[in-house]
Design a protein around this motif. Structure first.
Motif, PDB file in Angstrom:
ATOM      1  N   LEU A   1       0.896  -1.614   0.334  1.00 19.88           N
ATOM      2  CA  LEU A   1      -0.120   0.360   0.152  1.00 19.88           C
ATOM      3  C   LEU A   1       0.990   0.969  -0.335  1.00 19.88           C
ATOM      4  O   LEU A   1       1.859   1.258   0.391  1.00 19.88           O
ATOM      5  CB  LEU A   1      -0.932   0.089   1.366  1.00 19.88           C
ATOM      6  CG  LEU A   1      -2.076  -0.831   1.641  1.00 19.88           C
ATOM      7  CD1 LEU A   1      -2.770  -1.259   2.803  1.00 19.88           C
ATOM      8  CD2 LEU A   1      -2.928  -1.165   0.128  1.00 19.88           C
ATOM      9  N   PRO A   2       0.260   2.113   0.229  1.00 17.63           N
ATOM     10  CA  PRO A   2       1.078   4.026  -1.256  1.00 17.63           C
ATOM     11  C   PRO A   2       1.720   3.801   0.599  1.00 17.63           C
ATOM     12  O   PRO A   2       2.445   4.632   0.981  1.00 17.63           O
ATOM     13  CB  PRO A   2       0.373   4.500  -1.085  1.00 17.63           C
ATOM     14  CG  PRO A   2      -0.849   3.795  -1.671  1.00 17.63           C
ATOM     15  CD  PRO A   2      -0.344   2.813  -0.853  1.00 17.63           C
ATOM     16  N   GLU A   3       1.253   4.019   1.821  1.00 18.23           N
ATOM     17  CA  GLU A   3       1.482   4.221   3.624  1.00 18.23           C
ATOM     18  C   GLU A   3       1.940   3.249   3.710  1.00 18.23           C
ATOM     19  O   GLU A   3       3.400   3.975   4.375  1.00 18.23           O
ATOM     20  CB  GLU A   3       0.007   4.716   3.907  1.00 18.23           C
ATOM     21  CG  GLU A   3      -0.960   3.506   3.945  1.00 18.23           C
ATOM     22  CD  GLU A   3      -2.038   3.135   2.811  1.00 18.23           C
ATOM     23  OE1 GLU A   3      -2.964   2.796   3.438  1.00 18.23           O
ATOM     24  OE2 GLU A   3      -1.913   3.950   1.999  1.00 18.23           O
ATOM     25  N   GLU A   4       2.276   1.979   3.457  1.00 15.01           N
ATOM     26  CA  GLU A   4       3.581   1.311   4.017  1.00 15.01           C
ATOM     27  C   GLU A   4       5.039   1.377   3.249  1.00 15.01           C
ATOM     28  O   GLU A   4       5.540   1.398   4.009  1.00 15.01           O
ATOM     29  CB  GLU A   4       3.183   0.032   3.869  1.00 15.01           C
ATOM     30  CG  GLU A   4       1.521  -0.722   4.620  1.00 15.01           C
ATOM     31  CD  GLU A   4       1.267  -2.596   4.045  1.00 15.01           C
ATOM     32  OE1 GLU A   4       1.038  -2.868   5.068  1.00 15.01           O
ATOM     33  OE2 GLU A   4       0.928  -2.513   2.815  1.00 15.01           O
ATOM     34  N   ARG A   5       4.775   1.497   1.659  1.00 13.44           N
ATOM     35  CA  ARG A   5       5.690   1.894   1.291  1.00 13.44           C
ATOM     36  C   ARG A   5       6.498   3.443   1.941  1.00 13.44           C
ATOM     37  O   ARG A   5       8.073   3.521   1.277  1.00 13.44           O
ATOM     38  CB  ARG A   5       5.641   2.065  -0.473  1.00 13.44           C
ATOM     39  CG  ARG A   5       5.364   0.493  -1.087  1.00 13.44           C
ATOM     40  CD  ARG A   5       4.486   1.148  -2.262  1.00 13.44           C
ATOM     41  NE  ARG A   5       5.320   1.483  -3.346  1.00 13.44           N
ATOM     42  CZ  ARG A   5       5.179   1.359  -4.605  1.00 13.44           C
ATOM     43  NH1 ARG A   5       4.166   1.835  -4.911  1.00 13.44           N
ATOM     44  NH2 ARG A   5       5.915   2.181  -5.373  1.00 13.44           N
ATOM     45  N   ALA A   6       5.505   4.182   1.777  1.00 15.79           N
ATOM     46  CA  ALA A   6       6.035   5.584   2.826  1.00 15.79           C
ATOM     47  C   ALA A   6       6.835   4.967   3.961  1.00 15.79           C
ATOM     48  O   ALA A   6       7.506   6.263   4.419  1.00 15.79           O
ATOM     49  CB  ALA A   6       4.736   6.558   2.667  1.00 15.79           C
ATOM     50  N   TRP A   7       6.402   4.411   4.232  1.00 14.11           N
ATOM     51  CA  TRP A   7       6.768   3.800   5.907  1.00 14.11           C
ATOM     52  C   TRP A   7       8.528   3.926   5.515  1.00 14.11           C
ATOM     53  O   TRP A   7       9.568   4.384   6.380  1.00 14.11           O
ATOM     54  CB  TRP A   7       6.255   3.198   6.509  1.00 14.11           C
ATOM     55  CG  TRP A   7       6.956   2.761   7.610  1.00 14.11           C
ATOM     56  CD1 TRP A   7       6.406   3.175   8.997  1.00 14.11           C
ATOM     57  CD2 TRP A   7       7.262   1.525   8.575  1.00 14.11           C
ATOM     58  NE1 TRP A   7       7.129   3.066  10.274  1.00 14.11           N
ATOM     59  CE2 TRP A   7       8.328   1.800   9.798  1.00 14.11           C
ATOM     60  CE3 TRP A   7       8.272   0.599   7.976  1.00 14.11           C
ATOM     61  CZ2 TRP A   7       8.899   1.192  10.620  1.00 14.11           C
ATOM     62  CZ3 TRP A   7       8.972  -0.380   8.042  1.00 14.11           C
ATOM     63  CH2 TRP A   7       9.540  -0.154   9.932  1.00 14.11           C
ATOM     64  N   ILE A   8       8.330   2.739   5.344  1.00 18.80           N
ATOM     65  CA  ILE A   8      10.206   2.321   4.987  1.00 18.80           C
ATOM     66  C   ILE A   8      10.863   3.918   4.107  1.00 18.80           C
ATOM     67  O   ILE A   8      11.914   3.600   4.651  1.00 18.80           O
ATOM     68  CB  ILE A   8       9.506   1.033   3.197  1.00 18.80           C
ATOM     69  CG1 ILE A   8       9.276   0.053   4.055  1.00 18.80           C
ATOM     70  CG2 ILE A   8      11.285   0.337   3.478  1.00 18.80           C
ATOM     71  CD1 ILE A   8       9.370  -1.286   3.260  1.00 18.80           C
ATOM     72  N   ASP A   9      10.325   4.887   2.622  1.00 19.81           N
ATOM     73  CA  ASP A   9      11.255   5.358   2.899  1.00 19.81           C
ATOM     74  C   ASP A   9      11.426   6.402   3.562  1.00 19.81           C
ATOM     75  O   ASP A   9      12.628   7.129   3.786  1.00 19.81           O
ATOM     76  CB  ASP A   9       9.539   6.305   2.145  1.00 19.81           C
ATOM     77  CG  ASP A   9       9.575   5.815   0.731  1.00 19.81           C
ATOM     78  OD1 ASP A   9      10.435   5.383   0.015  1.00 19.81           O
ATOM     79  OD2 ASP A   9       8.325   6.442  -0.140  1.00 19.81           O
TER      80      ASP A   9
END
Length: 307
Positions: A217-225
């Motif tokens: 999900l976009p928000e999960e990917r943003a967390w790794i970012d």
């Protein structure tokens, strides 16, 4: 040279039936971190961890979770979120846990997870490195993406999704504290394990149709970012393989996903910059002598680092 591997073994007893003991004896690793060991102490297979010192937090959820770190030398220090941990030398067979020294105070929101067997870290005795093993919750879909009949689980209104997002927020605070604490001890820091998150399009074989799937999900990917930067933590495998699709670390047991290499890269080495720069090789062991050890595969990195 320091060879470090990470594997979600998806059950130590099943892993042994598939050849984990032989892989462990022949792969030549200095450190192995495990997730989802999923065994109470009295159910561990004989010689479960080979010729290694083991530090194991089984957690208190029957048949679930459990993280371990295997090392050639007894760790210089051990820290976990719970109070008790198994520390055992090769050849020992005792089953009692012992108190782990107090570590970094838990960030707000993590105390409720302390008993789940999700996080463990050790200071290596033979290198100035702190190595951690993490099993991050899988989670679920937000309520607006849940479609009855198109999900394996029953819709839950986003409960599992919200639980995971709260965990991520709390763990981000904890990770920053832990990394800084390692630096204060004069050590590099390495977070390994199953994050149940894929970061970029290179990390999911079918990324287009998985953009609304849990774990991508976009928000999960943003967390790794938000966890990665040239000054904090570096994705070691992606540094070694900057343009490679994958290398994937998880494949469903269902259908032909494994045969078609339709996998996800959700198992990581995230290292402080100096340690990351020392990585000279990074491999994913898709199988061992033709046998899958788990639905995940070991991620093995060689660090040209003093030790």
């Amino acid at each position: 040279m320091l060879r470090i591997a990470s594997l979600n073994i998806n059950g130590i007893r099943a892993g042994h039936r598939r050849g984990f003991d032989d892989w462990l004896a022949t792969r030549g690793c200095d450190v192995v971190t495990l997730q989802e060991v999923r065994a109470p102490l009295d159910k561990l297979p004989e010689n479960a961890f080979g010729d290694y010192h083991v530090t194991y937090d089984p957690g208190q959820l029957a048949g679930r979770n459990g993280v371990a770190v295997l090392t050639r030398e007894r760790p210089a220090a051990v820290r976990t979120w719970d109070a008790e941990v198994l520390v055992r030398a090769p050849g020992e067979d005792h089953l009692h846990t012992e108190p782990a020294p107090d570590g970094v105070p838990l960030a707000r929101g993590l105390a409720r997870h302390a008993h789940e067997g999700r996080y463990l870290e050790v200071d290596l005795a033979d290198a100035p490195v702190t190595v951690a093993s993490l099993y991050l919750p899988k989670g679920g879909l937000p309520a607006h993406l849940q479609r009855p009949g198109r999900m394996r689980e029953e819709p839950d209104g986003g409960v599992r999704y919200e639980w995971k997002m709260r965990f991520l927020a709390a763990f981000a605070r904890q990770l920053s504290r832990t990394r800084r604490a390692a630096a204060a001890r004069g050590r590099e820091f390495l977070l390994t394990g199953d994050l149940n998150l894929a970061h970029t399009r290179l990390d999911v074989a079918a990324w287009r149709r998985n953009q609304q799937s849990e774990g991508f999900l976009p928000e999960e990917r943003a967390w790794i970012d938000s966890q990665l930067s040239p000054r904090t933590l570096v994705d070691v495998v992606r540094r070694v393989h900057p343009e490679t699709e994958g290398p994937y670390t998880w494949w469903s047991w269902l259908g032909q996903a494994y045969a078609r290499d339709a996998g996800w890269r959700i198992d990581y080495h995230l290292a402080t910059p100096r340690l990351a720069r020392s990585a000279v090789a990074a491999e994913v062991d898709r199988d061992h002598r033709g046998e899958r050890l788990s639905d995940h595969a070991p991620v093995v990195v060689d660090y040209d680092f003093p030790g």
